[in-house]
Scaffold this motif. Structure first.
Motif, PDB file in Angstrom:
ATOM      1  N   LEU A 152      45.687  53.749  42.481  1.00 22.47           N
ATOM      2  CA  LEU A 152      44.362  53.792  41.634  1.00 22.47           C
ATOM      3  C   LEU A 152      43.977  52.412  41.516  1.00 22.47           C
ATOM      4  N   LEU A 153      44.721  51.379  41.383  1.00 21.72           N
ATOM      5  CA  LEU A 153      44.226  50.135  41.204  1.00 21.72           C
ATOM      6  C   LEU A 153      43.971  49.088  42.123  1.00 21.72           C
ATOM      7  N   VAL A 154      44.109  49.708  43.331  1.00 21.83           N
ATOM      8  CA  VAL A 154      43.976  48.789  44.675  1.00 21.83           C
ATOM      9  C   VAL A 154      42.819  49.099  45.385  1.00 21.83           C
ATOM     10  N   GLY A 155      42.349  48.390  46.134  1.00 23.33           N
ATOM     11  CA  GLY A 155      41.457  48.785  47.275  1.00 23.33           C
ATOM     12  C   GLY A 155      41.787  49.547  48.564  1.00 23.33           C
ATOM     13  N   ASP A 156      43.183  48.863  48.821  1.00 25.75           N
ATOM     14  CA  ASP A 156      43.548  49.297  50.222  1.00 25.75           C
ATOM     15  C   ASP A 156      45.268  49.101  50.053  1.00 25.75           C
ATOM     16  N   ILE A 157      45.855  50.445  49.739  1.00 19.42           N
ATOM     17  CA  ILE A 157      47.139  50.497  49.479  1.00 19.42           C
ATOM     18  C   ILE A 157      47.936  50.187  50.761  1.00 19.42           C
ATOM     19  N   ASP A 158      47.353  50.208  51.795  1.00 24.18           N
ATOM     20  CA  ASP A 158      48.242  50.058  53.122  1.00 24.18           C
ATOM     21  C   ASP A 158      48.535  48.611  53.384  1.00 24.18           C
ATOM     22  N   SER A 159      47.521  47.829  52.704  1.00 21.12           N
ATOM     23  CA  SER A 159      47.907  46.241  52.653  1.00 21.12           C
ATOM     24  C   SER A 159      48.482  45.741  51.299  1.00 21.12           C
ATOM     25  N   PHE A 160      48.858  46.546  50.485  1.00 21.42           N
ATOM     26  CA  PHE A 160      49.325  46.075  49.301  1.00 21.42           C
ATOM     27  C   PHE A 160      50.736  45.324  49.646  1.00 21.42           C
ATOM     28  N   ALA A 161      50.938  44.017  49.149  1.00 23.95           N
ATOM     29  CA  ALA A 161      52.152  43.479  49.418  1.00 23.95           C
ATOM     30  C   ALA A 161      52.320  43.049  50.747  1.00 23.95           C
ATOM     31  N   SER A 162      51.332  42.928  51.301  1.00 26.59           N
ATOM     32  CA  SER A 162      51.319  42.578  52.790  1.00 26.59           C
ATOM     33  C   SER A 162      51.632  41.169  53.323  1.00 26.59           C
ATOM     34  N   ASP A 163      52.677  40.945  54.328  1.00 20.74           N
ATOM     35  CA  ASP A 163      52.785  39.656  54.612  1.00 20.74           C
ATOM     36  C   ASP A 163      51.934  38.806  55.445  1.00 20.74           C
ATOM     37  N   THR A 168      42.815  40.151  54.217  1.00 24.50           N
ATOM     38  CA  THR A 168      41.675  39.652  53.493  1.00 24.50           C
ATOM     39  C   THR A 168      41.982  40.115  51.817  1.00 24.50           C
ATOM     40  N   THR A 169      41.561  39.272  50.976  1.00 24.55           N
ATOM     41  CA  THR A 169      41.791  39.463  49.697  1.00 24.55           C
ATOM     42  C   THR A 169      41.365  40.917  49.299  1.00 24.55           C
ATOM     43  N   ASP A 170      42.187  41.650  48.457  1.00 21.64           N
ATOM     44  CA  ASP A 170      41.898  42.836  47.873  1.00 21.64           C
ATOM     45  C   ASP A 170      41.154  42.659  46.332  1.00 21.64           C
ATOM     46  N   TYR A 171      39.773  42.619  46.407  1.00 24.34           N
ATOM     47  CA  TYR A 171      39.099  42.268  45.357  1.00 24.34           C
ATOM     48  C   TYR A 171      39.233  43.297  44.462  1.00 24.34           C
ATOM     49  N   LYS A 172      39.548  44.656  44.769  1.00 24.96           N
ATOM     50  CA  LYS A 172      39.451  45.608  43.773  1.00 24.96           C
ATOM     51  C   LYS A 172      41.021  45.281  43.056  1.00 24.96           C
ATOM     52  N   LEU A 173      41.931  45.096  43.617  1.00 25.23           N
ATOM     53  CA  LEU A 173      43.109  44.583  42.979  1.00 25.23           C
ATOM     54  C   LEU A 173      42.986  43.696  41.984  1.00 25.23           C
ATOM     55  N   LYS A 174      42.520  42.627  42.509  1.00 30.42           N
ATOM     56  CA  LYS A 174      41.940  41.388  41.531  1.00 30.42           C
ATOM     57  C   LYS A 174      41.194  41.844  40.454  1.00 30.42           C
ATOM     58  N   ALA A 175      40.135  42.468  40.610  1.00 31.40           N
ATOM     59  CA  ALA A 175      39.429  43.185  39.353  1.00 31.40           C
ATOM     60  C   ALA A 175      40.251  43.858  38.450  1.00 31.40           C
ATOM     61  N   SER A 176      41.148  44.670  39.240  1.00 34.79           N
ATOM     62  CA  SER A 176      42.015  45.514  38.038  1.00 34.79           C
ATOM     63  C   SER A 176      43.083  44.728  37.446  1.00 34.79           C
ATOM     64  N   GLY A 177      43.455  43.611  37.812  1.00 29.18           N
ATOM     65  CA  GLY A 177      44.403  42.717  37.142  1.00 29.18           C
ATOM     66  C   GLY A 177      43.517  42.055  36.027  1.00 29.18           C
ATOM     67  N   CYS A 178      42.412  41.852  36.081  1.00 24.70           N
ATOM     68  CA  CYS A 178      41.423  41.116  35.158  1.00 24.70           C
ATOM     69  C   CYS A 178      41.054  42.092  34.349  1.00 24.70           C
ATOM     70  N   PRO A 213      33.100  51.119  28.399  1.00 23.26           N
ATOM     71  CA  PRO A 213      33.183  50.723  29.933  1.00 23.26           C
ATOM     72  C   PRO A 213      32.896  49.341  30.057  1.00 23.26           C
ATOM     73  N   ILE A 214      33.656  48.640  31.366  1.00 20.06           N
ATOM     74  CA  ILE A 214      33.322  47.312  31.658  1.00 20.06           C
ATOM     75  C   ILE A 214      33.258  47.426  33.190  1.00 20.06           C
ATOM     76  N   THR A 215      32.430  46.428  33.480  1.00 20.49           N
ATOM     77  CA  THR A 215      32.289  45.993  35.019  1.00 20.49           C
ATOM     78  C   THR A 215      32.717  44.771  35.363  1.00 20.49           C
ATOM     79  N   VAL A 216      33.521  44.768  36.447  1.00 21.57           N
ATOM     80  CA  VAL A 216      34.287  43.476  36.703  1.00 21.57           C
ATOM     81  C   VAL A 216      34.027  42.991  38.011  1.00 21.57           C
ATOM     82  N   VAL A 217      33.584  41.621  38.219  1.00 20.16           N
ATOM     83  CA  VAL A 217      33.454  41.208  39.648  1.00 20.16           C
ATOM     84  C   VAL A 217      34.422  40.036  39.855  1.00 20.16           C
TER      85      VAL A 217
END
Length: 368
Positions: A152-163, A168-178, A213-217
């Motif tokens: 629920l925190l990532v944009g593409d679970i298939d590419s999570f922890a990809s080697d 491409t960067t998962d910007y949703k994951l980056k936003a979730s971390g922020c 609510p917060i909006t993250v970019v």
């Protein structure tokens, strides 16, 4: 090990049929077991929820919630036994937004069946075979819960922890971390990687829970894609916040419909729709599962004092995963106790509790 899980997987049925009782009670158990075999998890839950008062009932409900979440114990064991599979992405792609809550319920009922605290490490050597089985179930449900929450925190679970370095960067994951970091710091610091815009507090009237609510970019996202989160109110003791676990978008007056596309009249939609339930936050789920839940596997796989047994492959997989979260590298052939090491070759204890900051760092480290 898979054979062991198959054997222990009959525990629920064995308990259902071994308990004393009348012919009517035996028939009831047979009907319930048939519901499980048929995958009619809703019927099992409707039948036993609120009236469960025995180990058999608790195990049956745990199995039903695990099934409704979209998993079987063998699913999880198969992933853990596959050296080429990434644990989180392999399990996460099978989950839905409701999976985390169902897995929470499954864990709770497994704990009721074995007794809360029974799977603590200081009980090693005293657990019965059936207790070890249930402790293993708790650990497997915890691993699955981590995967479903991360999904629920990532944009593409298939590419999570990809080697794949070309990924491409998962910007949703980056936003979730922020968002997680910003909430933990109670709005005091905006992470350098993102721009965060808070809005006025909103009350979700169905549950009577108030969020900010917060909006993250992500700042390096050339498309400036916005991602939306809900922060809880500050904790009165720690003065920290958390992000509610959400999926899709809905109004603050109804969770229906829960839609995939955002518009300005909607908010990120909490997965927990029950008014009197404890708040479900991303961080609480992850920290609890990574700490207490994973330790239950150790209680299940360690032998009693004086016994000798080969290192269990399931425990090795769990240890390797926990080592990764602790920002270490796992060396399976090293002596036990020194298998997780940092880049400077310092040993990291796998008995260490994982902190919220380490969870955030782990998520950030998985991005390209």
């Amino acid at each position: 090990m898979i054979k062991s899980i198959i054997n222990s997987g009959i525990l629920t049925a064995a308990l259902l049929f071994s308990a004393c009782g009348s012919d009517n009670e035996a028939e009831e158990r047979l009907e319930t077991q048939q519901m499980l075999d048929d995958g009619d998890y809703e019927a099992v839950i409707a039948k036993l929820e609120g009236s469960a008062d025995s180990k058999e009932d608790y195990l049956t409900l745990a199995s039903a919630y695990m099934g409704r979440a979209g998993f079987s114990l063998l699913d999880v064991v198969s992933v853990l036994s596959d050296e080429d599979a990434d644990l989180v992405s392999s399990l996460g792609k099978r989950s839905s937004y409701k999976s985390t809550l169902d897995l929470e319920k499954a864990t709770a009922y497994y704990q009721e069946a074995v007794g809360k605290g029974t799977c603590a490490q200081d009980n090693n050597g005293t657990l019965s075979g059936s207790q070890k089985d249930i402790c293993l179930y708790i650990g497997l449900s915890a691993v699955t819960k981590v995967a479903s929450t991360v999904t629920l925190l990532v944009g593409d679970i298939d590419s999570f922890a990809s080697d794949d370095f070309n990924a491409t960067t998962d910007y949703k994951l980056k936003a979730s971390g922020c968002a997680l970091k910003y909430a933990f710091d109670n709005n005091a610091t905006v992470p350098a990687e993102c721009t965060i815009t808070p809005s006025s507090d909103v009350n979700f009237t169905v549950t009577n829970k108030i969020y900010t609510p917060i909006t993250v970019v992500a700042n390096d996202d050339t498309n400036s894609t916005p991602y939306y989160y809900l922060m809880t109110q500050p904790d009165t003791l720690t003065n920290t916040r958390q992000t509610a676990l959400t999926s899709g978008y809905c109004s603050n007056t109804s969770f229906t419909p829960r839609v995939d596309d955002y518009n300005s009249s909607l908010y990120a939609c909490p997965v927990n729709e029950t008014p009197d339930a404890e708040e479900t936050t991303s961080m609480n789920i992850l920290v609890d599962a990574l700490n207490g839940g994973l330790d239950s596997v150790l209680a299940a796989t360690e032998t009693a004092a004086g016994e000798e047994e080969e290192e269990d492959d399931i425990q090795s997989s769990i240890d390797e995963f926990k080592c990764e979260v602790l920002d270490g590298e796992y060396f399976e052939n090293e002596p036990e106790g020194s298998r997780c090491k940092t880049q400077d070759n310092s040993t990291v204890s796998l008995d260490t509790d994982i902190s919220e900051e380490q969870v955030i760092d782990y998520l950030n480290n998985q991005n390209n």
